[in-house]
Design a protein around this motif. Structure first.
Motif, PDB file in Angstrom:
ATOM      1  N   LEU A  85       0.820  -1.209   0.000  1.00  0.00           N
ATOM      2  CA  LEU A  85       0.000   0.000   0.000  1.00  0.00           C
ATOM      3  C   LEU A  85       0.852   1.256   0.000  1.00  0.00           C
ATOM      4  CD1 LEU A  85      -2.832  -0.966   2.479  1.00  0.00           C
ATOM      5  CD2 LEU A  85      -2.983  -0.767   0.018  1.00  0.00           C
ATOM      6  N   GLU A  86       2.009   1.204   0.663  1.00  0.00           N
ATOM      7  CA  GLU A  86       2.880   2.378   0.718  1.00  0.00           C
ATOM      8  C   GLU A  86       3.383   2.782  -0.662  1.00  0.00           C
ATOM      9  OE1 GLU A  86       2.978   0.474   4.687  1.00  0.00           O
ATOM     10  OE2 GLU A  86       3.259  -0.280   2.695  1.00  0.00           O
ATOM     11  N   ASN A  87       3.401   1.836  -1.606  1.00  0.00           N
ATOM     12  CA  ASN A  87       3.927   2.104  -2.939  1.00  0.00           C
ATOM     13  C   ASN A  87       2.857   2.584  -3.916  1.00  0.00           C
ATOM     14  OD1 ASN A  87       6.448   1.267  -2.061  1.00  0.00           O
ATOM     15  ND2 ASN A  87       6.073  -0.847  -2.651  1.00  0.00           N
ATOM     16  N   LEU A  88       1.608   2.656  -3.474  1.00  0.00           N
ATOM     17  CA  LEU A  88       0.540   3.116  -4.349  1.00  0.00           C
ATOM     18  C   LEU A  88       0.709   4.596  -4.661  1.00  0.00           C
ATOM     19  CD1 LEU A  88      -2.623   1.413  -2.844  1.00  0.00           C
ATOM     20  CD2 LEU A  88      -1.464   0.826  -4.957  1.00  0.00           C
TER      21      LEU A  88
ATOM     22  N   LEU B 169     -15.562  13.276  10.673  1.00  0.00           N
ATOM     23  CA  LEU B 169     -15.103  13.103   9.296  1.00  0.00           C
ATOM     24  C   LEU B 169     -14.576  11.680   9.155  1.00  0.00           C
ATOM     25  CD1 LEU B 169     -14.592  14.565   6.598  1.00  0.00           C
ATOM     26  CD2 LEU B 169     -12.386  15.285   7.519  1.00  0.00           C
ATOM     27  N   PRO B 170     -15.199  10.849   8.304  1.00  0.00           N
ATOM     28  CA  PRO B 170     -14.766   9.458   8.175  1.00  0.00           C
ATOM     29  C   PRO B 170     -13.417   9.364   7.472  1.00  0.00           C
ATOM     30  CG  PRO B 170     -16.525   9.913   6.619  1.00  0.00           C
ATOM     31  CD  PRO B 170     -16.351  11.146   7.448  1.00  0.00           C
ATOM     32  N   SER B 171     -12.632   8.398   7.903  1.00  0.00           N
ATOM     33  CA  SER B 171     -11.325   8.212   7.298  1.00  0.00           C
ATOM     34  C   SER B 171     -10.997   6.737   7.214  1.00  0.00           C
ATOM     35  CB  SER B 171     -10.253   8.941   8.112  1.00  0.00           C
ATOM     36  OG  SER B 171     -10.084   8.329   9.369  1.00  0.00           O
ATOM     37  N   VAL B 172      -9.957   6.462   6.455  1.00  0.00           N
ATOM     38  CA  VAL B 172      -9.467   5.100   6.303  1.00  0.00           C
ATOM     39  C   VAL B 172      -7.943   5.193   6.260  1.00  0.00           C
ATOM     40  CG1 VAL B 172      -9.611   5.174   3.773  1.00  0.00           C
ATOM     41  CG2 VAL B 172      -9.661   2.983   4.949  1.00  0.00           C
ATOM     42  N   LYS B 173      -7.292   4.175   6.787  1.00  0.00           N
ATOM     43  CA  LYS B 173      -5.840   4.167   6.766  1.00  0.00           C
ATOM     44  C   LYS B 173      -5.387   3.282   5.615  1.00  0.00           C
ATOM     45  CE  LYS B 173      -1.892   4.229   9.683  1.00  0.00           C
ATOM     46  NZ  LYS B 173      -1.359   4.179  11.018  1.00  0.00           N
ATOM     47  N   LEU B 174      -4.611   3.857   4.709  1.00  0.00           N
ATOM     48  CA  LEU B 174      -4.033   3.125   3.582  1.00  0.00           C
ATOM     49  C   LEU B 174      -2.526   3.109   3.771  1.00  0.00           C
ATOM     50  CD1 LEU B 174      -6.107   4.566   0.595  1.00  0.00           C
ATOM     51  CD2 LEU B 174      -6.379   2.380   1.739  1.00  0.00           C
ATOM     52  N   GLY B 175      -2.016   1.958   4.164  1.00  0.00           N
ATOM     53  CA  GLY B 175      -0.598   1.887   4.484  1.00  0.00           C
ATOM     54  C   GLY B 175      -0.331   2.717   5.725  1.00  0.00           C
TER      55      GLY B 175
END
Length: 71
Positions: free
Chosen positions: A3-6, A44-50
């Motif tokens: 995910l960090e490389n996206l 405020l909704p959030s999501v963790k990507l990497g």
């Protein structure tokens, strides 16, 4: 693929399903600190990507539409 490389630019399409806190705050005329506070409070909704926390604009739109029908 990690995910960090996206590439974040490919994640943010015309509907901006998810976007960085910085971009969301700038686009909506609030400070990054305010946006982060709203995320921490669950406003405020959030999501963790990497390692990155992203604003979940899809979930925010759904919340707003649900409130519109209730009001």
């Amino acid at each position: 693929m990690e995910l960090e490389n996206l590439d974040l630019k490919t994640l943010i399409g015309p509907q901006q399903d998810v976007e960085t806190i910085e971009c969301w705050a700038d686009r909506n005329g609030v400070t990054e600190d305010t946006a982060r506070m709203w995320i921490k409070r669950g406003v405020l909704p959030s999501v963790k990507l990497g390692k990155r926390r992203m604003v979940n604009s899809v979930q925010l739109r759904h919340r707003l539409l649900d409130q519109e029908w209730v009001a």
